[in-house]
Design a protein around this motif. Structure first.
Motif, PDB file in Angstrom:
ATOM      1  N   GLY A   7     -58.499  -6.022  29.187  1.00 50.02           N
ATOM      2  CA  GLY A   7     -59.287  -6.266  27.997  1.00 50.02           C
ATOM      3  C   GLY A   7     -59.071  -7.942  27.915  1.00 50.02           C
ATOM      4  O   GLY A   7     -60.267  -8.752  27.531  1.00 50.02           O
ATOM      5  N   ASP A   8     -57.975  -8.775  28.562  1.00 52.20           N
ATOM      6  CA  ASP A   8     -58.113 -10.007  28.758  1.00 52.20           C
ATOM      7  C   ASP A   8     -58.825 -10.700  29.646  1.00 52.20           C
ATOM      8  O   ASP A   8     -59.598 -11.999  29.598  1.00 52.20           O
ATOM      9  N   ALA A   9     -59.452  -9.782  30.592  1.00 56.56           N
ATOM     10  CA  ALA A   9     -60.246 -10.122  31.765  1.00 56.56           C
ATOM     11  C   ALA A   9     -61.782  -9.850  31.226  1.00 56.56           C
ATOM     12  O   ALA A   9     -63.032 -10.289  32.073  1.00 56.56           O
ATOM     13  N   GLY A  10     -61.971  -9.367  30.072  1.00 56.67           N
ATOM     14  CA  GLY A  10     -63.395  -9.235  29.286  1.00 56.67           C
ATOM     15  C   GLY A  10     -63.979  -7.871  29.625  1.00 56.67           C
ATOM     16  O   GLY A  10     -65.109  -7.771  29.277  1.00 56.67           O
ATOM     17  N   TYR A  11     -63.148  -6.948  29.743  1.00 55.02           N
ATOM     18  CA  TYR A  11     -63.684  -5.268  29.871  1.00 55.02           C
ATOM     19  C   TYR A  11     -63.478  -4.625  28.669  1.00 55.02           C
ATOM     20  O   TYR A  11     -62.638  -4.678  28.116  1.00 55.02           O
ATOM     21  N   ILE A  12     -64.477  -4.143  28.517  1.00 55.02           N
ATOM     22  CA  ILE A  12     -64.409  -2.688  27.290  1.00 55.02           C
ATOM     23  C   ILE A  12     -63.926  -1.436  28.283  1.00 55.02           C
ATOM     24  O   ILE A  12     -64.600  -0.864  29.093  1.00 55.02           O
ATOM     25  N   ASN A  13     -62.913  -0.868  27.659  1.00 52.62           N
ATOM     26  CA  ASN A  13     -62.167   0.425  28.362  1.00 52.62           C
ATOM     27  C   ASN A  13     -62.445   1.644  27.709  1.00 52.62           C
ATOM     28  O   ASN A  13     -62.224   1.866  26.409  1.00 52.62           O
ATOM     29  N   LEU A  14     -62.977   2.472  28.329  1.00 55.95           N
ATOM     30  CA  LEU A  14     -63.283   3.910  27.840  1.00 55.95           C
ATOM     31  C   LEU A  14     -62.512   4.849  28.836  1.00 55.95           C
ATOM     32  O   LEU A  14     -62.395   4.798  30.130  1.00 55.95           O
ATOM     33  N   VAL A  30     -65.987  -1.485  31.598  1.00 56.48           N
ATOM     34  CA  VAL A  30     -67.109  -2.360  31.643  1.00 56.48           C
ATOM     35  C   VAL A  30     -67.195  -3.604  31.241  1.00 56.48           C
ATOM     36  O   VAL A  30     -66.648  -3.789  30.017  1.00 56.48           O
ATOM     37  N   HIS A  31     -67.621  -4.628  32.248  1.00 54.73           N
ATOM     38  CA  HIS A  31     -67.505  -6.002  31.722  1.00 54.73           C
ATOM     39  C   HIS A  31     -68.640  -6.224  30.671  1.00 54.73           C
ATOM     40  O   HIS A  31     -69.756  -6.057  31.037  1.00 54.73           O
ATOM     41  N   LYS A  32     -68.204  -6.882  29.580  1.00 59.94           N
ATOM     42  CA  LYS A  32     -69.141  -7.243  28.541  1.00 59.94           C
ATOM     43  C   LYS A  32     -69.794  -8.272  28.667  1.00 59.94           C
ATOM     44  O   LYS A  32     -70.961  -8.514  27.881  1.00 59.94           O
ATOM     45  N   ASP A  33     -69.552  -8.995  29.838  1.00 61.07           N
ATOM     46  CA  ASP A  33     -70.782 -10.176  29.942  1.00 61.07           C
ATOM     47  C   ASP A  33     -71.802  -9.486  30.940  1.00 61.07           C
ATOM     48  O   ASP A  33     -72.840 -10.350  31.162  1.00 61.07           O
ATOM     49  N   TYR A  34     -71.873  -8.482  31.460  1.00 61.26           N
ATOM     50  CA  TYR A  34     -72.748  -7.861  32.158  1.00 61.26           C
ATOM     51  C   TYR A  34     -73.306  -6.818  31.763  1.00 61.26           C
ATOM     52  O   TYR A  34     -74.676  -6.293  31.902  1.00 61.26           O
ATOM     53  N   PHE A  35     -72.803  -5.992  31.017  1.00 57.60           N
ATOM     54  CA  PHE A  35     -73.179  -4.790  30.261  1.00 57.60           C
ATOM     55  C   PHE A  35     -72.983  -4.662  28.928  1.00 57.60           C
ATOM     56  O   PHE A  35     -72.016  -5.160  28.245  1.00 57.60           O
TER      57      PHE A  35
END
Length: 355
Positions: A7-14, A30-35
């Motif tokens: 989460g701190d690295a910018g990922y949304i976790n499923l 999934v990285h929220k800066d790219y998707f």
């Protein structure tokens, strides 16, 4: 730990746990800066392995392609972990799991009226390039990203490994499969029938049967009341499936699947299989030729649309020794090697077909 650090690295976790409280499951970050995650669906595979899969529908964000070009920039991502093949009777269960996953992907595409989009299948497939699951996915147009990056052929099963299993065997089982939207695809049921027939043939050959011996065995199973003469009847076909453990138990072929196979094999529809039909459909099926560029197909072209696809830029396994088929004894992080693939988005025209 995973939620915080990712989460701190910018990922949304499923996340998705296996059914029946098995204690493990799946994580897709999934990285929220790219998707942008548009939707996701949990797939619970109804088998005794309590296996599951995650289906994620995402949109690629800028700066990949200008949105003024009206090019679809969506992707479907599947994460899964297939059953381990403890014995040969589980091969059909594993094939069923992949078939069910692809059926769910097709259903999702129809429900959401998705045009051609790339599909990524990721995870621990618990089977190598020699297995039926691998061949089934290849028949659907998927390519192994790692093999594509290193220009390995399907026969190059010994070139790399990714896992040392609980039996101490080393094997390559971790794949990131890519299906670009311009790839030709067989009908899913056609690929499924061909995969089961291939398994059927493998079991017959494992019993040291030649083509003619296998035909005679199935003909004998048809019984003395066989009105077809020198042919295989449906009852004989079903009996052979039961003897080979492909049917007749809760996780074997269903009655409907068995009938579909029979219809596929009975080319002339006269209710029996002669030697030519046995040879053509079961022993030496020609199948349909795969097309590398997706240009070869049967069917009517409805229209051509622009979609995004991916080229494989690079793929690596860590630790590096596994890329040469060796497992380092000092690697203690996991019993799996880490597979990393770098993709580059590309614009591609895709023909929508009526098959």
């Amino acid at each position: 730990m995973y939620e915080k650090r990712l989460g701190d690295a910018g990922y949304i976790n499923l996340q998705l746990a296996r059914t029946n409280n098995r204690g493990d499951g799946l994580l897709t970050a999934v990285h929220k800066d790219y998707f942008r995650v548009i939707n996701h669906r949990d797939l619970k595979l109804n088998d005794f392995g309590d296996r599951v899969a995650q289906l994620i529908h995402a949109e690629l964000l800028n700066p990949f392609l200008s949105r003024s070009n009206n090019v679809k920039q969506e992707i479907l991502i599947v994460n899964t972990h297939l059953l381990f093949p403890h014995d040969s009777s589980l091969c059909l269960v594993r094939l069923h799991q992949v078939y069910e996953i692809l059926q769910n992907v097709e259903t999702y595409q129809k429900e959401h009226k998705l045009g051609p989009v790339p599909i990524l299948l990721c995870g621990d497939w618990n089977g190598s390039k020699r297995g039926h699951v691998y061949k089934f996915l290849r028949s659907q147009g998927f390519v192994s990203s790692y093999d594509t990056a290193h220009q390995y052929a399907d026969a190059d099963a010994h070139k790399w490994i990714s896992h040392r299993n609980h039996r101490g065997n080393i094997c390559g089982v971790d794949f990131i499969w890519l299906l670009n939207p311009n790839r030709y695809r067989k009908l899913l049921k056609t690929s499924w029938n061909e995969a089961v027939f291939s398994m059927f043939k493998s079991l017959l050959r494992r019993a040291s049967l030649t083509e003619s011996d296998a035909f005679e065995l199935l003909k004998a199973d048809s019984g003395s009341d066989d009105s077809g003469g020198d042919c295989i009847t449906y009852s004989g076909f079903c009996e052979a499936l039961r003897q080979l453990n492909l049917a007749g138990h809760p996780y074997g072929l269903s009655e409907e699947e068995t009938k579909d196979l029979w219809i596929q094999a009975d080319v002339d529809g006269n209710g029996v299989l002669d030697y030519n039909e046995f040879q053509q459909r079961i022993w030496n099926p020609d199948g349909l030729d795969d097309s590398e560029d997706g240009s070869s197909h049967d069917g009517e072209v409805r229209d051509t649309v622009q979609s995004i696809g991916f080229s494989v830029k690079n793929a690596v396994l860590f630790p590096t020794e596994v890329e040469k088929g060796m497992w380092p004894e000092d690697y203690l992080l996991s019993d799996h090697a880490r597979l990393t693939v770098v993709f580059s988005p590309v614009r591609m025209p895709c023909s929508q077909l009526i098959v």
